[in-house]
Every structure is written in structure tokens, then in C-alpha cells.
Design an enzyme around this catalytic site. Structure first.
Site, PDB file in Angstrom:
ATOM      1  N   ALA A 132       7.459   3.238  -4.947  1.00 21.02           N
ATOM      2  CA  ALA A 132       8.488   3.969  -5.304  1.00 21.02           C
ATOM      3  C   ALA A 132       9.702   3.925  -4.101  1.00 21.02           C
ATOM      4  CB  ALA A 132       8.305   5.504  -5.514  1.00 21.02           C
ATOM      5  N   ASN A 199       1.243   8.544  -1.794  1.00 21.01           N
ATOM      6  CA  ASN A 199       0.716   7.547  -1.473  1.00 21.01           C
ATOM      7  C   ASN A 199       1.757   6.585  -0.898  1.00 21.01           C
ATOM      8  OD1 ASN A 199      -1.927   6.661  -2.451  1.00 21.01           O
ATOM      9  ND2 ASN A 199      -1.357   7.720  -4.161  1.00 21.01           N
ATOM     10  N   HIS A 229      13.003   9.894  -2.106  1.00 17.85           N
ATOM     11  CA  HIS A 229      12.561   9.575  -1.006  1.00 17.85           C
ATOM     12  C   HIS A 229      13.351   9.000   0.034  1.00 17.85           C
ATOM     13  CE1 HIS A 229       8.342   9.611  -2.915  1.00 17.85           C
ATOM     14  NE2 HIS A 229       8.748   8.819  -3.822  1.00 17.85           N
TER      15      HIS A 229
HETATM   16  N1  LIG Z   1       1.786   3.201  -4.264  1.00  9.31           N
HETATM   17  C1  LIG Z   1       2.657   3.975  -5.017  1.00  9.31           C
HETATM   18  O1  LIG Z   1       4.083   3.900  -4.774  1.00  9.31           O
HETATM   19  C2  LIG Z   1       2.241   4.828  -6.096  1.00  9.31           C
HETATM   20  C3  LIG Z   1       3.071   5.484  -6.831  1.00  9.31           C
HETATM   21  C4  LIG Z   1       2.752   6.413  -7.781  1.00  9.31           C
HETATM   22  C5  LIG Z   1       1.274   6.551  -7.914  1.00  9.31           C
HETATM   23  N2  LIG Z   1       0.403   6.076  -7.159  1.00  9.31           N
HETATM   24  C6  LIG Z   1      -0.943   6.259  -7.183  1.00  9.31           C
HETATM   25  O2  LIG Z   1      -1.369   5.199  -8.335  1.00  9.31           O
HETATM   26  C7  LIG Z   1      -2.472   5.870  -8.994  1.00  9.31           C
HETATM   27  C8  LIG Z   1      -2.368   5.500 -10.261  1.00  9.31           C
HETATM   28  O3  LIG Z   1      -0.990   6.207 -10.881  1.00  9.31           O
HETATM   29  P1  LIG Z   1      -0.785   6.912 -12.447  1.00  9.31           P
HETATM   30  O4  LIG Z   1       0.540   7.402 -12.317  1.00  9.31           O
HETATM   31  O5  LIG Z   1      -0.915   5.539 -13.401  1.00  9.31           O
HETATM   32  O6  LIG Z   1      -1.866   7.794 -12.385  1.00  9.31           O
HETATM   33  P2  LIG Z   1      -2.488   8.387 -13.870  1.00  9.31           P
HETATM   34  O7  LIG Z   1      -3.168   9.976 -13.782  1.00  9.31           O
HETATM   35  O8  LIG Z   1      -1.607   8.353 -14.849  1.00  9.31           O
HETATM   36  O9  LIG Z   1      -3.804   7.726 -14.222  1.00  9.31           O
HETATM   37  C9  LIG Z   1      -4.841   7.196 -13.448  1.00  9.31           C
HETATM   38  C10 LIG Z   1      -5.974   6.834 -14.518  1.00  9.31           C
HETATM   39  O10 LIG Z   1      -6.999   6.516 -13.722  1.00  9.31           O
HETATM   40  C11 LIG Z   1      -8.101   7.164 -14.337  1.00  9.31           C
HETATM   41  N3  LIG Z   1      -9.128   7.369 -13.305  1.00  9.31           N
HETATM   42  C12 LIG Z   1      -9.171   8.117 -12.311  1.00  9.31           C
HETATM   43  N4  LIG Z   1     -10.005   8.349 -11.459  1.00  9.31           N
HETATM   44  C13 LIG Z   1     -10.860   7.172 -11.995  1.00  9.31           C
HETATM   45  C14 LIG Z   1     -11.885   6.373 -11.376  1.00  9.31           C
HETATM   46  N5  LIG Z   1     -12.798   6.746 -10.480  1.00  9.31           N
HETATM   47  N6  LIG Z   1     -12.411   5.263 -12.072  1.00  9.31           N
HETATM   48  C15 LIG Z   1     -11.979   4.951 -13.126  1.00  9.31           C
HETATM   49  N7  LIG Z   1     -10.746   5.271 -13.653  1.00  9.31           N
HETATM   50  C16 LIG Z   1     -10.282   6.475 -12.994  1.00  9.31           C
HETATM   51  C17 LIG Z   1      -7.749   8.200 -14.773  1.00  9.31           C
HETATM   52  O11 LIG Z   1      -8.520   8.779 -16.053  1.00  9.31           O
HETATM   53  C18 LIG Z   1      -6.342   8.010 -15.415  1.00  9.31           C
HETATM   54  O12 LIG Z   1      -6.390   7.579 -16.866  1.00  9.31           O
HETATM   55  C19 LIG Z   1      -2.784   7.268  -8.518  1.00  9.31           C
HETATM   56  O13 LIG Z   1      -3.499   7.447  -7.228  1.00  9.31           O
HETATM   57  C20 LIG Z   1      -1.232   7.363  -7.849  1.00  9.31           C
HETATM   58  O14 LIG Z   1      -1.291   8.575  -6.916  1.00  9.31           O
HETATM   59  C21 LIG Z   1       0.868   5.015  -6.083  1.00  9.31           C
END
Ligand SMILES: NC(=O)c1ccc[n+]([C@@H]2O[C@H](COP(=O)([O-])OP(=O)(O)OC[C@H]3O[C@@H](n4cnc5c(N)ncnc54)[C@H](O)[C@@H]3O)[C@@H](O)[C@H]2O)c1
Length: 279
Positions: A132, A199, A229
Site C-alpha cells: 500500500a 504489514n 500512509h
Molecule cells: N503487504 C501489504 O501491503 C499488505 C496490505 C494489505 C494486507 N496485507 C496482508 O495480506 C494478508 C491477506 O490480506 P487480505 O486482505 O486478503 O485478508 P482477508 O482476511 O480478506 O483474507 C485472508 C484469507 O486467508 C485465509 N486464511 C487465514 N489464515 C489461513 C491459514 N492459516 N491458512 C490458509 N488460509 C488462511 C482466510 O480464511 C481468508 O480467506 C493479511 O495478512 C493482510 O494483513 C498486506
């Protein structure tokens, strides 16, 4: 040769990545496997794809022992910090490349060392998209000269709701009606308290001067719609600020929509052999 992809996590980010592959927005890329512990999320995404992946799983051990997994070149983690910490070493040992979205996983120094050691003895890569924010390229370039780096993240109550910080401190986020700083500390503690919201501080830490020295300030603003941010860096020969104002994903208010686009662009960079711009 096509890159064969397995996606871990069929939520906001995993879904959009899968749809981009499905609609041929990324060349030389094939979606082989979907994995989510939530069978409903898995099924819903599977139903929406025109070109069905060869397999779907809701159990990690079944995934990594499957025949289809053998042919996978790249695993994309889009699940959670906990999931990244649990699965990543196993996947690297199986000689797969990985794209990690939950990069807060690296704030645990023991985990970080394990992954660095594994990478030192392998030909594989771990890809961390810019997410982001922008500016990771500049932070990386000046890292040896940085005096101070901070990230100020402003989000709505809705975007921050559910973070362990609130239950740990007995705070009901719905009672916060005025804009206020709710956290001011280093990136290690920020990720501990807000594992699904900040993150991006991990990317700033990894690109720059590490988790301990990267300052994170989290502001809750009940009136804001977007996620903001602002990164501020002071270094020996200058300074810079980058402010990014992002709409949240319609599927997950914690996730900025730009993070999804950044993941898709990172995948495009891996799969398509052409000009690598600004990398
Ligand atoms: N790097 C970045 O800039 C950034 C930005 C936004 C989100 N993120 C991170 O990316 C990840 C995904 O974000 P999102 O918005 O898609 O989240 P989300 O909650 O919409 O989707 C996450 C999915 O992963 C599944 N899940 C959770 N734990 C699991 C496991 N142990 N094994 C298998 N599946 C599992 C959940 O059931 C869900 O469907 C999160 O950790 C979020 O914090 C990172």
C-alpha cells in the site's frame, strides 16, 4: 514456460490475484492450486473462476503432499502473519519461490534468521510487493545513511477494528469519536498489536533500518474513508516524505486496494520477461 501458481488465502488479495490470472491480465501464468482454511471462501472463489485450478485444499499437509503441488513454481501467501510464519519455511525447503503479503511475519527475529539461512542455501526467491505504499526503492537505496524513518498510518475505526491492541488495552474502538494517535512505538510492537493492519511497516523496516528502529504511529480517524500512509525519512544527504491515500478494498476494509494492485504487478514482474521498470 508458464509460472504455475498456488495461492494461500482466498480473501480480498488472493481473490483479486486469482481473477487477474483467470482473465489473462498476466501473461505466462497459470493458477494451479487454491488453499484456504475457510472452505466457504475457497468455494466462492473457485465458483467465480472460468479456468478452474487443478486442485483446491483446506489443509496444508494435503496441499504440500499433492501431485499438483509438485509442479508449482510460485506460492503466493495472502492469508495472515501467523500463516506466513507457519508455512513459509516448509515451502522454501520444497524449492518453491514465494510471494509474501503478510510480511509482518519477519518482525520475529528468529523467524527472519531461519528464512535468511534457508535462502542462503537455495536458488529460490521471496518476493515482497510494495503493497500500500511507494518508495521502498528509495529507502533501500539510502538505507546505509538513514538517521530516522517513520510511518504514520491513519485509518478509520472500521479499518482498525479487531486488532489485538484494543482487547489487550481494554479499549472499545467504537467509542473513539475524535481523531487521535492510538499507537506510537517500533515496528515490532506495531505488528504484534495490529497484525492485519500495519504489514506495510514491515516493508519499510526490511528496506531500511530494521524493525526495532522503524517508528510507527497509528492514528484512528472516525471521519476518514481512505487508508493513509505517510513515510518520512531523514538521511545523511537529504530527506523525503511519501504520502499515499488509498481506498480500502471493498472485500476487506483493513486492506488498501493499492496493496492488491501491487501484488498483481509484482506477479506480472515475476511471470513476464520484459523491461523491469523502477525495480
Ligand atoms: N503487504 C501489504 O501491503 C499488505 C496490505 C494489505 C494486507 N496485507 C496482508 O495480506 C494478508 C491477506 O490480506 P487480505 O486482505 O486478503 O485478508 P482477508 O482476511 O480478506 O483474507 C485472508 C484469507 O486467508 C485465509 N486464511 C487465514 N489464515 C489461513 C491459514 N492459516 N491458512 C490458509 N488460509 C488462511 C482466510 O480464511 C481468508 O480467506 C493479511 O495478512 C493482510 O494483513 C498486506
Amino acid at each position: 514456460m508458464d509460472t504455475k501458481v498456488a495461492i494461500i488465502g482466498c480473501g480480498a488479495i488472493g481473490r483479486e490475484i486469482a481473477l487477474s490470472i483467470d482473465t489473462k491480465k498476466i501473461s505466462n501464468c497459470n493458477l494451479s492450486i487454491l488453499f484456504d482454511t475457510d472452505s466457504m471462501k475457497l468455494e466462492s472463489l473457485h465458483n467465480d473462476l472460468q479456468y478452474k485450478p487443478s486442485s483446491t485444499f483446506n489443509d496444508f499437509n494435503e496441499l504440500i503432499t499433492s501431485n499438483d503441488y509438485r509442479n508449482v513454481n510460485l506460492v503466493i501467501e495472502a492469508a495472515s502473519v501467523k500463516a506466513a510464519r507457519t508455512y513459509m519455511a516448509t515451502i522454501l525447503k520444497q524449492r518453491k519461490d514465494i510471494m509474501i503479503m503478510s510480511m509482518g511475519a519477519f518482525s520475529d527475529p528468529t523467524f527472519y534468521e531461519i528464512i535468511i539461512q534457508l535462502l542462503a542455501n537455495s536458488d529460490n526467491n521471496v518476493f515482497l510487493p510494495s503493497g500500500a505504499i511507494g518508495g521502498a526503492d528509495i529507502i533501500r537505496s539510502v538505507k546505509d545513511y538513514i538517521d530516522e524513518v517513520s510511518i504514520v498510518t491513519t485509518k478509520s475505526n472500521k479499518s482498525l477494528k479487531g486488532a489485538p491492541y484494543f482487547s489487550n488495552n481494554g479499549i472499545d474502538i467504537d467509542t473513539i469519536k475524535e481523531k487521535q494517535v492510538i499507537f506510537n512505538g517500533n515496528a515490532i510492537n506495531a505488528i504484534k498489536e495490529f497484525p492485519s493492519n500495519i504489514n506495510i511497516s514491515a516493508l519499510v523496516s526490511l528496506a531500511g533500518i530494521g524493525f526495532e528502529k522503524t517508528r510507527v504511529i497509528i492514528v484512528v480517524d472516525p471521519k476518514i474513508i481512505n487508508n493513509q500512509h505517510e513515510i518520512q525519512v531523514k538521511w545523511k544527504f537529504g530527506s523525503f516524505q511519501i504520502k499515499v491515500d488509498n481506498m480500502p478494498s471493498p472485500d476487506n476494509p483493513k486492506t488498501s486496494y493499492l496493496a492488491i494492485l501491487s501484488a498483481i504487478e509484482c506477479l506480472r514482474g515475476i511471470c513476464e520477461k520484459n523491461l523491469k521498470i523502477g525495480s
